[in-house]
Write an enzyme that holds these catalytic residues in place. Structure first.
Site, PDB file in Angstrom:
ATOM      1  N   LYS A  12      32.774  42.344 -35.905  1.00 56.93           N
ATOM      2  CA  LYS A  12      32.514  43.796 -35.936  1.00 56.93           C
ATOM      3  C   LYS A  12      31.060  44.061 -35.531  1.00 56.93           C
ATOM      4  O   LYS A  12      30.345  44.842 -36.147  1.00 56.93           O
ATOM      5  CB  LYS A  12      32.755  44.401 -37.323  1.00 56.93           C
ATOM      6  CG  LYS A  12      34.085  44.144 -37.936  1.00 56.93           C
ATOM      7  CD  LYS A  12      35.189  44.997 -37.334  1.00 56.93           C
ATOM      8  CE  LYS A  12      36.440  44.832 -38.172  1.00 56.93           C
ATOM      9  NZ  LYS A  12      36.920  43.433 -38.218  1.00 56.93           N
ATOM     10  N   ILE A  45      59.683  29.775  -2.656  1.00 51.47           N
ATOM     11  CA  ILE A  45      60.323  28.462  -2.603  1.00 51.47           C
ATOM     12  C   ILE A  45      60.219  27.884  -1.198  1.00 51.47           C
ATOM     13  O   ILE A  45      60.305  28.613  -0.210  1.00 51.47           O
ATOM     14  CB  ILE A  45      61.799  28.551  -3.090  1.00 51.47           C
ATOM     15  CG1 ILE A  45      62.523  27.216  -2.938  1.00 51.47           C
ATOM     16  CG2 ILE A  45      62.577  29.661  -2.431  1.00 51.47           C
ATOM     17  CD1 ILE A  45      63.827  27.137  -3.713  1.00 51.47           C
ATOM     18  N   LEU A  46      60.014  26.595  -1.144  1.00 48.97           N
ATOM     19  CA  LEU A  46      59.971  25.892   0.139  1.00 48.97           C
ATOM     20  C   LEU A  46      61.302  25.183   0.322  1.00 48.97           C
ATOM     21  O   LEU A  46      61.644  24.311  -0.471  1.00 48.97           O
ATOM     22  CB  LEU A  46      58.909  24.793   0.108  1.00 48.97           C
ATOM     23  CG  LEU A  46      57.439  25.116   0.203  1.00 48.97           C
ATOM     24  CD1 LEU A  46      56.641  23.813   0.049  1.00 48.97           C
ATOM     25  CD2 LEU A  46      57.126  25.754   1.551  1.00 48.97           C
TER      26      LEU A  46
HETATM   27  O1  LIG Z   1      67.446  28.938  -2.888  1.00 46.20           O
HETATM   28  C1  LIG Z   1      66.784  29.595  -2.042  1.00 46.20           C
HETATM   29  C2  LIG Z   1      66.595  29.206  -0.747  1.00 46.20           C
HETATM   30  C3  LIG Z   1      65.858  29.970   0.119  1.00 46.20           C
HETATM   31  N1  LIG Z   1      65.325  31.143  -0.278  1.00 46.20           N
HETATM   32  C4  LIG Z   1      64.555  31.963   0.707  1.00 46.20           C
HETATM   33  O2  LIG Z   1      64.245  31.184   1.849  1.00 46.20           O
HETATM   34  C5  LIG Z   1      62.862  30.923   1.959  1.00 46.20           C
HETATM   35  C6  LIG Z   1      62.560  29.482   2.022  1.00 46.20           C
HETATM   36  O3  LIG Z   1      63.280  28.866   3.047  1.00 46.20           O
HETATM   37  P1  LIG Z   1      62.539  28.070   4.203  1.00 46.20           P
HETATM   38  O4  LIG Z   1      63.637  27.243   4.805  1.00 46.20           O
HETATM   39  O5  LIG Z   1      61.482  27.222   3.563  1.00 46.20           O
HETATM   40  O6  LIG Z   1      61.991  29.066   5.146  1.00 46.20           O
HETATM   41  C7  LIG Z   1      62.226  31.463   0.704  1.00 46.20           C
HETATM   42  O7  LIG Z   1      60.984  32.063   0.973  1.00 46.20           O
HETATM   43  C8  LIG Z   1      63.222  32.452   0.211  1.00 46.20           C
HETATM   44  O8  LIG Z   1      62.976  33.697   0.776  1.00 46.20           O
HETATM   45  C9  LIG Z   1      65.525  31.547  -1.555  1.00 46.20           C
HETATM   46  O9  LIG Z   1      65.034  32.607  -1.995  1.00 46.20           O
HETATM   47  N2  LIG Z   1      66.249  30.761  -2.438  1.00 46.20           N
END
Ligand SMILES: O=c1ccn([C@@H]2O[C@H](COP(=O)(O)O)[C@@H](O)[C@H]2O)c(=O)[nH]1
Length: 476
Positions: A96, A401-402
């Site tokens: 405080k 995600i990749l």
């Molecule tokens: O399970 C998934 C798979 C993909 N996505 C969408 O695709 C891109 C990634 O895919 P790349 O082949 O690497 O371009 C990701 O950005 C998502 O938009 C998803 O949402 N869920």
């Protein structure tokens, strides 16, 4: 990690809104800790409190005054107590402090030397006094709005049509963001808490003195919880802190509170309180987050055709997190943990899915944001990149995600086409199968919070997916 995230992480991890006051109060020391050396006895009691409660609280609150009155040995005791609190549990120093002249040096000492995460402040010297504490972006302050002292009523509840304590709430809200400026409310009266909560639905409220009256804890919870069933820090009573069975008693209280929180479903169904229903040893550090993402439908199992035409046994839809603020917040913290170790001038999100994430991170990290357009318009500015930037700057790219890496690399190329440099790509989930190597071959360093294998293994371990689904994943 800032105070707000540290607190929320501990709330989720320990499933608790309870905090413990670590006060060496000679008048309250249990007989079993009384010793010829007062400091030794008090220290043993405080260490016992920490050991018994560290897995069941969301914060500790030492009161500076109790240590100060013990003189130099008291302040030395405070330093030892601060050091023995597990580093992941936030510390709110109850000070405080209200001296305008010493605000800056006091803030510097407690935040940088003592390493506390938050401090209580009195509002009566106004914003000038609070500002020196808010220049520490990772730290927070709790503004005292009202106390339960009977004598305070003539001041704080005056005038009746617009009591001072509500004016304090309204005014102090303008001094800092909800992450940095929280409220301290000492009351036994659920109506007082309710009026403050309705004025400040977005603030963390630290309740005090709630055990002093006849009041029912359920009324206090109903009045003070926010729409997500949290946002309210609840003190452990002084009587309980003297008990030799502290651990059992605090767990009982935590269960009682959590049961009430579970029942307490506000109008926004997307903000339901989530509780872990599994108990796994050696759990993955992100286990609770993985489970929550699964429970809200971001991780699905079945046959899903990808953009490439390939069929996967799962589909990740992280776009849904924007409808679950609690989960969204944890996802942002996980990205932040990676980004804080990287060097960059701007953040970029890949549209559309990662724009909310990049926006949230930009606000948290105080880092300007840009984004590459998905399609360039034939009218207007026809910009490839939205937002302001200076060629030559470095950009960290954020995506969800990749899979193949195609979409994120297309975005990164657009960013580089205007003279910016992309070194790092940070995603939430790595599909593995060599995608990070592909990024590397194109000059990018890929970072991910989780791999898809970690997610699938965790979900299988806790029984969210069956052996067949695990096998389908392994064979894919
Ligand atoms: O399970 C998934 C798979 C993909 N996505 C969408 O695709 C891109 C990634 O895919 P790349 O082949 O690497 O371009 C990701 O950005 C998502 O938009 C998803 O949402 N869920």
């Amino acid at each position: 990690m800032n105070f707000f995230d540290k607190l929320n992480t501990t709330i989720v991890q320990n499933q608790s809104l309870l905090f413990v006051g670590l006060d060496p109060n000679p008048e309250m020391i249990p007989a079993r800790y009384q010793s010829s050396d007062l400091i030794t006895g008090l220290e043993s009691w405080l260490q016992f409190m920490i050991a018994e409660t560290a897995d069941f609280v969301c914060a500790y609150k030492p009161t500076l005054g109790f240590y100060q009155v013990l003189g130099v040995p008291g302040l030395e005791l405070l330093m030892r107590i601060l050091k023995s609190i597990p580093s992941h549990i936030p510390i709110i120093l109850d000070a405080k402090h209200s001296d305008l002249n010493t605000s800056s040096v006091f803030a510097h000492s407690i935040f940088t030397e003592w390493q506390v995460d938050a401090v209580t402040l009195s509002p009566y010297t106004g914003q000038d006094h609070v500002a020196p504490f808010l220049v520490y972006p990772d730290k927070s302050v709790f503004i005292l709005c009202c106390t339960s002292n009977p004598g305070a009523a003539t001041v704080q509840q005056y005038p009746h049509n617009s009591p001072l304590y509500l004016q304090v709430v309204q005014e102090s809200k303008t001094w800092g963001t909800p992450e940095q400026l929280c409220l301290e409310v000492g009351t036994t009266n659920a109506e007082v808490l309710k009026s403050i909560r309705s004025l400040a639905p977005e603030r963390i409220i630290m309740a005090r003195s709630i055990w002093a009256g006849e009041g029912n804890i359920k009324q206090i919870l109903a009045a003070g919880l926010n729409a997500n069933g949290d946002g309210l820090l609840i003190p452990v009573s002084q009587d309980m802190l003297g008990s030799a069975n502290l651990s059992e008693e605090i767990q009982f209280l935590r269960r009682e509170i959590n049961e009430f929180r579970g029942e307490f479903i506000h109008d926004a169904s997307s903000c339901e309180v989530w509780f872990s229903d599994v108990d796994v040893q050696d759990k993955h550090p992100h286990q609770d987050l993985i489970l929550q993402l699964f429970d809200i439908g971001c991780i699905m199992f079945g046959e899903f055709v990808q953009a490439s035409g390939a069929t996967f046994p799962y589909y990740i839809d992280l776009r849904k997190i924007i409808s679950n603020p609690q989960v969204f917040n944890q996802v942002l913290s996980a990205y932040e943990e990676i980004l804080k170790n990287l060097t960059f001038d701007r953040l970029a999100g890949i549209p559309y899915g990662s724009l909310p994430t990049a926006t949230g991170l930009s606000l948290r990290l105080h880092c300007p944001m840009i984004f590459p357009r998905k399609e360039v318009k034939a009218h207007g500015t026809r910009r490839v990149i939205e937002g302001n930037f200076h060629p030559g700057e470095t950009v960290a790219v954020v995506d969800d995600i990749l899979i193949s890496g195609k979409s994120v690399m297309e975005g990164a190329e657009k960013i580089q086409s205007v003279g910016l440099k992309v070194n790092d790509i940070v995603v939430f989930i790595d599909h593995e199968k060599g995608v990070k190597d592909r990024l590397k071959a194109n000059g990018y360093c890929g970072h991910s919070v989780l791999t898809i294998s970690e997610i699938v293994t965790t979900l299988h371990e806790v029984g969210r997916i069956n052996d067949e689904q695990l096998l389908a994943f392994r064979e894919s």
